[in-house]
Design a protein around this motif. Structure first.
Motif, PDB file in Angstrom:
ATOM      1  N   LEU A  63       0.829  -1.198   0.000  1.00 12.72           N
ATOM      2  CA  LEU A  63       0.000   0.000   0.000  1.00 12.72           C
ATOM      3  C   LEU A  63       0.865   1.250   0.000  1.00 12.72           C
ATOM      4  O   LEU A  63       2.055   1.201   0.335  1.00 12.72           O
ATOM      5  N   THR A  64       0.245   2.373  -0.331  1.00 14.74           N
ATOM      6  CA  THR A  64       0.888   3.677  -0.233  1.00 14.74           C
ATOM      7  C   THR A  64       0.214   4.470   0.892  1.00 14.74           C
ATOM      8  O   THR A  64      -0.846   4.086   1.401  1.00 14.74           O
ATOM      9  N   LEU A  65       0.824   5.596   1.240  1.00 17.40           N
ATOM     10  CA  LEU A  65       0.187   6.467   2.227  1.00 17.40           C
ATOM     11  C   LEU A  65      -1.158   6.979   1.727  1.00 17.40           C
ATOM     12  O   LEU A  65      -2.074   7.213   2.527  1.00 17.40           O
ATOM     13  N   ALA A  66      -1.291   7.148   0.427  1.00 21.61           N
ATOM     14  CA  ALA A  66      -2.588   7.548  -0.127  1.00 21.61           C
ATOM     15  C   ALA A  66      -3.647   6.480   0.154  1.00 21.61           C
ATOM     16  O   ALA A  66      -4.798   6.798   0.493  1.00 21.61           O
ATOM     17  N   ASP A  67      -3.273   5.203   0.035  1.00 21.58           N
ATOM     18  CA  ASP A  67      -4.194   4.115   0.367  1.00 21.58           C
ATOM     19  C   ASP A  67      -4.562   4.157   1.843  1.00 21.58           C
ATOM     20  O   ASP A  67      -5.721   3.930   2.220  1.00 21.58           O
ATOM     21  N   PHE A  68      -3.563   4.427   2.685  1.00 25.13           N
ATOM     22  CA  PHE A  68      -3.807   4.511   4.125  1.00 25.13           C
ATOM     23  C   PHE A  68      -4.798   5.632   4.441  1.00 25.13           C
ATOM     24  O   PHE A  68      -5.724   5.452   5.244  1.00 25.13           O
ATOM     25  N   ILE A  69      -4.619   6.777   3.822  1.00 29.25           N
ATOM     26  CA  ILE A  69      -5.538   7.893   4.038  1.00 29.25           C
ATOM     27  C   ILE A  69      -6.949   7.508   3.609  1.00 29.25           C
ATOM     28  O   ILE A  69      -7.935   7.811   4.302  1.00 29.25           O
ATOM     29  N   ASP A  70      -7.076   6.814   2.492  1.00 32.95           N
ATOM     30  CA  ASP A  70      -8.392   6.336   2.048  1.00 32.95           C
ATOM     31  C   ASP A  70      -9.033   5.444   3.101  1.00 32.95           C
ATOM     32  O   ASP A  70     -10.238   5.560   3.383  1.00 32.95           O
ATOM     33  N   ASP A  71      -8.236   4.558   3.698  1.00 34.97           N
ATOM     34  CA  ASP A  71      -8.772   3.671   4.729  1.00 34.97           C
ATOM     35  C   ASP A  71      -9.226   4.458   5.959  1.00 34.97           C
ATOM     36  O   ASP A  71     -10.243   4.135   6.579  1.00 34.97           O
ATOM     37  N   CYS A  72      -8.467   5.487   6.326  1.00 30.38           N
ATOM     38  CA  CYS A  72      -8.872   6.324   7.468  1.00 30.38           C
ATOM     39  C   CYS A  72     -10.227   6.962   7.212  1.00 30.38           C
ATOM     40  O   CYS A  72     -11.079   7.051   8.114  1.00 30.38           O
ATOM     41  N   ALA A  73     -10.445   7.406   5.989  1.00 37.09           N
ATOM     42  CA  ALA A  73     -11.733   7.999   5.646  1.00 37.09           C
ATOM     43  C   ALA A  73     -12.850   6.955   5.712  1.00 37.09           C
ATOM     44  O   ALA A  73     -13.955   7.244   6.192  1.00 37.09           O
ATOM     45  N   LYS A  74     -12.557   5.746   5.241  1.00 32.85           N
ATOM     46  CA  LYS A  74     -13.572   4.680   5.281  1.00 32.85           C
ATOM     47  C   LYS A  74     -13.954   4.333   6.716  1.00 32.85           C
ATOM     48  O   LYS A  74     -15.082   3.917   6.977  1.00 32.85           O
ATOM     49  N   MET A  75     -13.019   4.494   7.648  1.00 29.22           N
ATOM     50  CA  MET A  75     -13.310   4.238   9.063  1.00 29.22           C
ATOM     51  C   MET A  75     -14.009   5.425   9.729  1.00 29.22           C
ATOM     52  O   MET A  75     -14.276   5.392  10.927  1.00 29.22           O
ATOM     53  N   GLU A  76     -14.270   6.466   8.955  1.00 31.25           N
ATOM     54  CA  GLU A  76     -14.957   7.665   9.447  1.00 31.25           C
ATOM     55  C   GLU A  76     -14.204   8.317  10.599  1.00 31.25           C
ATOM     56  O   GLU A  76     -14.794   8.771  11.585  1.00 31.25           O
ATOM     57  N   LEU A  77     -12.880   8.370  10.458  1.00 31.66           N
ATOM     58  CA  LEU A  77     -12.045   9.008  11.464  1.00 31.66           C
ATOM     59  C   LEU A  77     -12.029  10.519  11.254  1.00 31.66           C
ATOM     60  O   LEU A  77     -12.448  11.037  10.213  1.00 31.66           O
ATOM     61  N   ASP A  78     -11.533  11.218  12.266  1.00 36.17           N
ATOM     62  CA  ASP A  78     -11.373  12.668  12.165  1.00 36.17           C
ATOM     63  C   ASP A  78     -10.010  13.048  11.602  1.00 36.17           C
ATOM     64  O   ASP A  78      -9.837  14.140  11.067  1.00 36.17           O
ATOM     65  N   GLY A  79      -9.040  12.138  11.787  1.00 39.42           N
ATOM     66  CA  GLY A  79      -7.678  12.464  11.386  1.00 39.42           C
ATOM     67  C   GLY A  79      -6.925  11.262  10.876  1.00 39.42           C
ATOM     68  O   GLY A  79      -7.382  10.110  10.957  1.00 39.42           O
ATOM     69  N   THR A  80      -5.737  11.544  10.362  1.00 36.38           N
ATOM     70  CA  THR A  80      -4.824  10.510   9.881  1.00 36.38           C
ATOM     71  C   THR A  80      -3.418  10.901  10.319  1.00 36.38           C
ATOM     72  O   THR A  80      -2.986  12.035  10.097  1.00 36.38           O
ATOM     73  N   GLU A  81      -2.723   9.995  11.005  1.00 33.75           N
ATOM     74  CA  GLU A  81      -1.371  10.282  11.485  1.00 33.75           C
ATOM     75  C   GLU A  81      -0.369   9.678  10.503  1.00 33.75           C
ATOM     76  O   GLU A  81      -0.285   8.458  10.360  1.00 33.75           O
ATOM     77  N   LEU A  82       0.414  10.534   9.864  1.00 33.69           N
ATOM     78  CA  LEU A  82       1.297  10.104   8.773  1.00 33.69           C
ATOM     79  C   LEU A  82       2.732   9.973   9.268  1.00 33.69           C
ATOM     80  O   LEU A  82       3.518  10.913   9.222  1.00 33.69           O
ATOM     81  N   THR A  83       3.083   8.795   9.732  1.00 29.07           N
ATOM     82  CA  THR A  83       4.405   8.508  10.271  1.00 29.07           C
ATOM     83  C   THR A  83       5.488   8.760   9.223  1.00 29.07           C
ATOM     84  O   THR A  83       5.377   8.315   8.081  1.00 29.07           O
ATOM     85  N   SER A  84       6.550   9.440   9.622  1.00 28.86           N
ATOM     86  CA  SER A  84       7.584   9.854   8.660  1.00 28.86           C
ATOM     87  C   SER A  84       8.271   8.678   7.988  1.00 28.86           C
ATOM     88  O   SER A  84       8.781   8.802   6.873  1.00 28.86           O
ATOM     89  N   TYR A  85       8.285   7.523   8.653  1.00 31.17           N
ATOM     90  CA  TYR A  85       9.043   6.381   8.137  1.00 31.17           C
ATOM     91  C   TYR A  85       8.589   5.940   6.745  1.00 31.17           C
ATOM     92  O   TYR A  85       9.344   5.271   6.027  1.00 31.17           O
ATOM     93  N   TYR A  86       7.347   6.254   6.372  1.00 25.93           N
ATOM     94  CA  TYR A  86       6.767   5.682   5.164  1.00 25.93           C
ATOM     95  C   TYR A  86       6.706   6.682   4.005  1.00 25.93           C
ATOM     96  O   TYR A  86       6.056   6.424   2.999  1.00 25.93           O
TER      97      TYR A  86
END
Length: 302
Positions: A63-86
């Protein structure tokens, strides 16, 4: 010009000078004390990209960070924490802005980011590298509009006394906090082993860094005393960000499920206002498990 007009103009000028002074020298609180003026608790939910680490790293990540952000939205979260490692090693402003744009259009805030650093190194090339790396991510966080970065203190090095290690860590954090304040980014020290393995050790460092842009990243899974929840309660008033693990462990390191209700009470009792970030570290598929634990966390915090 009559006396009334003169007095009125003098009064306006004086009032303007007072206002300008107040604006130019805001009364910011030091992180050495619990965060004041939190009148009632308020929680926003986020997910740490570290939860997806097995999917985001490697030569051919799934996956990419863009995919991760999409998943955060699907979980109806308020935020997404983007760890620098990735992120790519030399991530560009354009790449950061594209992720920021994606998150905003999906209704997400970039709740924060996280770096791996070690300020226990004595003066020299490696220490300079550690400090420069954190400053780079302060710049990146500012582009992302990420309000806070999770940092580490580091670890004592062979032949360096405990007092000297403490001084080195405090000086390193002081330097990067001074820089972060210029960019409007908070730095949050995590309880992450070494000198921060206990609440007392963590707060000793926090209280020696003189910056209104500094506080604690409270990780619920990183204390291992006989009473983990008591230590979490001790530190919670200093928290700028909270990361919730799904398990805790005592001195025997035996994992037991985190009591989300206890975590919620600790945060309510400290009037914590901010992001509560799920950080999933177990071996099962995070895309399957994270939504389940987000639901449990949401229920506990409701």
């Amino acid at each position: 010009m009559n006396e009334v007009t003169l007095n009125r103009r003098q009064w306006i000028a004086a009032s303007g000078a007072v206002a300008a002074a107040a604006w130019s020298a805001p009364q910011l609180l030091s992180a050495a004390e619990p965060i004041a003026n939190r009148t009632s608790p308020h929680f926003k939910l986020s997910l740490a990209a570290y939860s997806y680490r097995k999917l985001l790293q490697g030569n051919k990540p799934e996956l990419t960070l863009a995919d991760f952000i999409d998943d955060c939205a699907k979980m109806e979260l308020d935020g997404t924490e983007l760890t620098s490692y990735y992120f790519p090693p030399n991530v560009t402003a354009e790449q950061l802005l594209e992720l920021k744009r994606q998150a905003f259009l999906l209704g997400l805030s970039v709740s924060g980011t996280a770096v791996g650093n070690d300020f226990g190194h004595p003066a020299g090339e490696e220490r300079d590298k550690q400090i420069a790396g954190v400053k780079t991510w302060i710049d990146n966080a500012a582009i992302l509009s990420a309000p806070v970065i999770r940092i580490f203190a580091g670890h004592a090095k062979k032949g360096v006394s405990a007092d000297e290690s403490h001084r080195l860590m405090v000086e390193g954090m002081q330097e990067v906090c001074d820089y972060a304040g210029q960019k409007g980014v908070f730095l949050a020290l995590e309880n992450h082993g070494g000198p921060t393995a206990t609440a007392d050790g963590l707060l000793k460092l926090v209280k020696d860094v003189d910056s209104p842009w500094f506080g604690v990243n409270l990780d619920t899974g990183n204390f291992h005393s006989e009473d983990v929840y008591a230590e979490l309660a001790q530190v919670a008033p200093y928290a700028l960000n909270v990361q919730v693990k799904v398990v805790v462990s005592g001195p025997d390191k035996k994992k037991v499920p985190t009591d989300f209700a206890k975590i919620a009470k600790i945060l309510r009792d400290s009037n914590y206002r901010g992001f509560v970030v799920l950080e999933y570290e177990e071996d099962t598929d995070p895309r399957t498990e994270c939504p389940k634990f987000v639901a449990k966390l949401r229920e506990a915090l409701a």
